[in-house]
Design an enzyme around this catalytic site. Structure first.
Site, PDB file in Angstrom:
ATOM      1  N   CYS A  10      52.977  24.610 -17.804  1.00  0.00           N
ATOM      2  CA  CYS A  10      53.006  25.237 -16.480  1.00  0.00           C
ATOM      3  C   CYS A  10      54.169  26.226 -16.397  1.00  0.00           C
ATOM      4  CB  CYS A  10      53.150  24.140 -15.419  1.00  0.00           C
ATOM      5  SG  CYS A  10      53.448  24.777 -13.754  1.00  0.00           S
ATOM      6  N   SER A  11      53.885  27.456 -16.020  1.00  0.00           N
ATOM      7  CA  SER A  11      54.935  28.479 -15.969  1.00  0.00           C
ATOM      8  C   SER A  11      55.983  28.150 -14.908  1.00  0.00           C
ATOM      9  CB  SER A  11      54.339  29.862 -15.714  1.00  0.00           C
ATOM     10  OG  SER A  11      53.724  29.921 -14.438  1.00  0.00           O
TER      11      SER A  11
END
Length: 113
Positions: A10-11
């Protein structure tokens, strides 16, 4: 000690981790997809966040839409769903003592470190 519930894919979670790394403070990384929190632990986290269980759910996940969307679920059922399918848990979650935030946007993490 500061703790981050982290998903490396997940960024936003990676950005949250970077904020912690740059803070110079010690912290622990919990990869919650591998080390799944228990129902009791999730209840504790939700209490620290001062939110309802439904507010910690990633409602745009395909599995949520297919299995749960539109259903009347109790808080216990929602927590159970997040334990059974941990990718439903919003991320990153950062806990520092008796304070916690969901790092969306990641800059909110700075408020508790």
């Amino acid at each position: 000690m500061i703790k981050i519930y982290h998903n490396p894919r997940c960024s936003k979670s990676r950005q949250g981790l970077e904020i912690l790394e740059n803070s110079g403070k010690e912290f622990e990384i919990v990869k919650y997809l591998e080390t799944i929190p228990t129902q009791e632990k999730l209840k504790e986290i939700i209490k620290l966040l001062n939110i309802s269980p439904i507010d910690l759910v990633r409602k745009n996940e395909k599995i949520w839409k297919e299995k749960y969307k539109g259903k009347e679920l109790s808080d216990t059922e929602i927590i159970k769903a997040m334990v059974e399918i941990p990718k439903l848990i919003e991320r990153p979650i950062v806990i520092n003592g008796n304070k916690a935030v969901v790092g969306r946007p990641p800059e909110t993490i700075k408020e508790i470190i």
